[in-house]
Design an enzyme around this catalytic site. Structure first.
Site, PDB file in Angstrom:
ATOM      1  NE  ARG A   1       3.672   7.483  -6.444  1.00 49.86           N
ATOM      2  CZ  ARG A   1       2.837   6.672  -5.814  1.00 49.86           C
ATOM      3  NH1 ARG A   1       3.270   5.970  -4.770  1.00 49.86           N
ATOM      4  NH2 ARG A   1       1.576   6.554  -6.213  1.00 49.86           N
TER       5      ARG A   1
ATOM      6  CE  LYS B   1      -1.599   4.116  -8.149  1.00 48.68           C
ATOM      7  NZ  LYS B   1      -1.980   3.580  -6.805  1.00 48.68           N
TER       8      LYS B   1
ATOM      9  CE1 TYR C   1       2.970  -0.767  -3.519  1.00 50.70           C
ATOM     10  CE2 TYR C   1       3.761   1.160  -4.711  1.00 50.70           C
ATOM     11  CZ  TYR C   1       3.770   0.359  -3.585  1.00 50.70           C
ATOM     12  OH  TYR C   1       4.590   0.676  -2.527  1.00 50.70           O
TER      13      TYR C   1
ATOM     14  CG  HIS D   1      -3.466  -1.524  -5.018  1.00 58.43           C
ATOM     15  ND1 HIS D   1      -3.256  -1.871  -3.698  1.00 58.43           N
ATOM     16  CD2 HIS D   1      -2.524  -0.587  -5.318  1.00 58.43           C
ATOM     17  CE1 HIS D   1      -2.235  -1.169  -3.218  1.00 58.43           C
ATOM     18  NE2 HIS D   1      -1.772  -0.396  -4.167  1.00 58.43           N
TER      19      HIS D   1
ATOM     20  CD  GLU E   1      -0.591  -4.674  -4.715  1.00 59.25           C
ATOM     21  OE1 GLU E   1      -1.519  -5.106  -5.420  1.00 59.25           O
ATOM     22  OE2 GLU E   1       0.387  -4.040  -5.183  1.00 59.25           O
TER      23      GLU E   1
ATOM     24  CB  SER F   1       2.021   1.991   4.462  1.00 55.00           C
ATOM     25  OG  SER F   1       1.419   1.037   3.610  1.00 55.00           O
TER      26      SER F   1
ATOM     27  CG  LEU G   1      -3.254  -3.894   4.115  1.00 58.84           C
ATOM     28  CD1 LEU G   1      -3.792  -3.561   2.726  1.00 58.84           C
ATOM     29  CD2 LEU G   1      -1.755  -3.678   4.181  1.00 58.84           C
TER      30      LEU G   1
ATOM     31  CG  ASP H   1      -4.375   2.465  -3.955  1.00 59.01           C
ATOM     32  OD1 ASP H   1      -4.909   2.971  -4.950  1.00 59.01           O
ATOM     33  OD2 ASP H   1      -3.283   2.835  -3.503  1.00 59.01           O
TER      34      ASP H   1
ATOM     35  CG  MET I   1      -3.645   9.695  -0.387  1.00 63.50           C
ATOM     36  SD  MET I   1      -4.134   9.288   1.308  1.00 63.50           S
ATOM     37  CE  MET I   1      -3.185  10.499   2.217  1.00 63.50           C
TER      38      MET I   1
END
Length: 371
Positions: A15, A75, A94, A96, A118, A134, A240, A270, A301
């Site tokens: 990505r 990421k 993101y 996390h 997120e 998601s 979540l 994550d 994923m």
């Protein structure tokens, strides 16, 4: 504003933070965009497409981190990327952090302003920048589970939909949010016997109506989790708590009593994972086995379908990226109460309360720092 897009470097991560179409929008608003060479080549976004959209191509990620005012990724930054961030620089990706204290420490030490996709919210309290991934992860969870149920992959050799004369496989989805709904949609489409567990009665009513009785909607409790997990061929962990570490819903003891060759897919990995035996895996080595149960715990994923995921993510992130570029981070955060919860690290402080609780560190309200 000068916006930089480095190439993602996690295992099998293709990505990219901005598509050429997003670059064109930013450039059209008077901003400058620099993109690391081959950043999107893995999903068909060649350097030429970025140049045509108005970006400049940069040979090294170091130059992007050294010069860009805003870095847009997908990421979380790896340790050596965190160390390249600098005071006042804006990171939009993101993060996390609840499951990654080392990253939180490095980001705080950098002095960068770190906004996590997120934890950005919408006017209804939803998570608009997490939702697209998601949706992808929920659908992929059932594809992955069905594949690893095959005997050649170590599974018990069950077909999700069964065939006439043979009962379909049993799928348990824990969590009725975006991931769980999409997982159930795929499983029902494949003909599986599907149960969703959730602790919200209003949500269970919605799901019962949405699936028109094709899914069993059951209140989630210790007893119901145990009952349905022991019967299941495939379990999808889809819980979540925004920004916080995921609760452990399947104990090792319970997993040891599950069917040998059954599969569990932990979409919450994550955030630390929702099964006691979960540990992050990669697309290169996606599974491992504990007590005869196959664990699929890939931490990125949606990267498996990187082109679809990138375009879906950009549809959601672009309006926020434009606001950050047009106004600057501080002004955009002050003006947008939905963007403000996305601020996780600012001026060396943890500014997201669930992250601070998970890391057992001090929480500083972002509004206090922003004035």
């Amino acid at each position: 504003m000068l916006i930089g897009v480095p190439k993602e470097i996690k295992n099998h991560e293709y990505r990219v933070g901005l598509t050429p179409a997003s670059v064109r929008e930013l450039v059209g608003r008077g901003h400058e965009v620099i993109v690391e060479t081959q950043a999107g080549a893995g999903i068909g976004f060649e350097d030429e497409a970025y140049v045509k959209a108005g970006a400049s191509i940069i040979d090294t990620p170091e130059e992007i981190f050294a010069t860009a005012e805003m870095v847009v990724k997908v990421k979380e930054p790896q340790p050596h990327e965190c160390r390249q961030l600098r005071e006042g620089q804006l990171l939009f990706t993101y993060l996390h952090l609840a499951a990654d204290p080392e990253q939180a420490r490095l980001l705080a030490e950098s002095g960068a302003t770190c906004i996590a996709y997120e934890t950005v919210v919408d006017r209804n309290g939803g998570l608009p920048l997490l939702a697209p991934m998601s949706e992808v992860a929920g659908r992929l969870s059932v594809q992955a589970g069905a594949y690893h149920l095959q005997k050649a992959q170590g599974g018990l050799g069950a077909l999700l939909g069964g065939v006439p004369g043979v009962a379909p496989a049993k799928v348990l989805v824990i969590g009725g949010g975006v991931v769980g709904t999409q997982a159930a949609t795929m499983a029902v489409g494949l003909g599986a016997d599907v149960t969703i567990l959730d602790r919200s009665l209003p949500r269970l009513r919605q799901l019962d109506t949405e699936f028109a009785g094709r899914v069993k909607c059951v209140y989630s409790s210790t007893e119901s989790i145990e009952q349905y997990a022991l019967e299941a061929d495939l379990v999808v962990g889809a819980v979540l708590i925004p920004g916080a570490a995921a609760p452990k819903l399947l104990s090792r003891e319970l997993i040891s009593r599950m069917k040998k060759g059954s599969v569990i897919v932990d979409v919450a990995i994550d955030q630390g994972g929702c099964f006691e035996t979960s540990k992050a895996t990669t697309h290169q080595e996606p599974t491992y086995v504990v007590d005869g149960v196959i664990h699929y715990c890939v931490a990125n994923m949606p990267g498996a379908v990187a082109r679809t995921s990138t375009m879906a993510l950009n549809n959601a992130t672009l309006p926020f990226a434009l606001a950050l570029a047009d106004l600057g981070a501080e002004e955009a955060l002050k003006r947008d109460a939905n963007l403000l919860p996305g601020l996780n690290i600012y001026k060396g402080q943890v500014t997201c309360e669930p992250v601070a609780q998970a890391l057992n560190t001090e929480f500083v309200a972002p509004a206090d720092l922003l004035g």
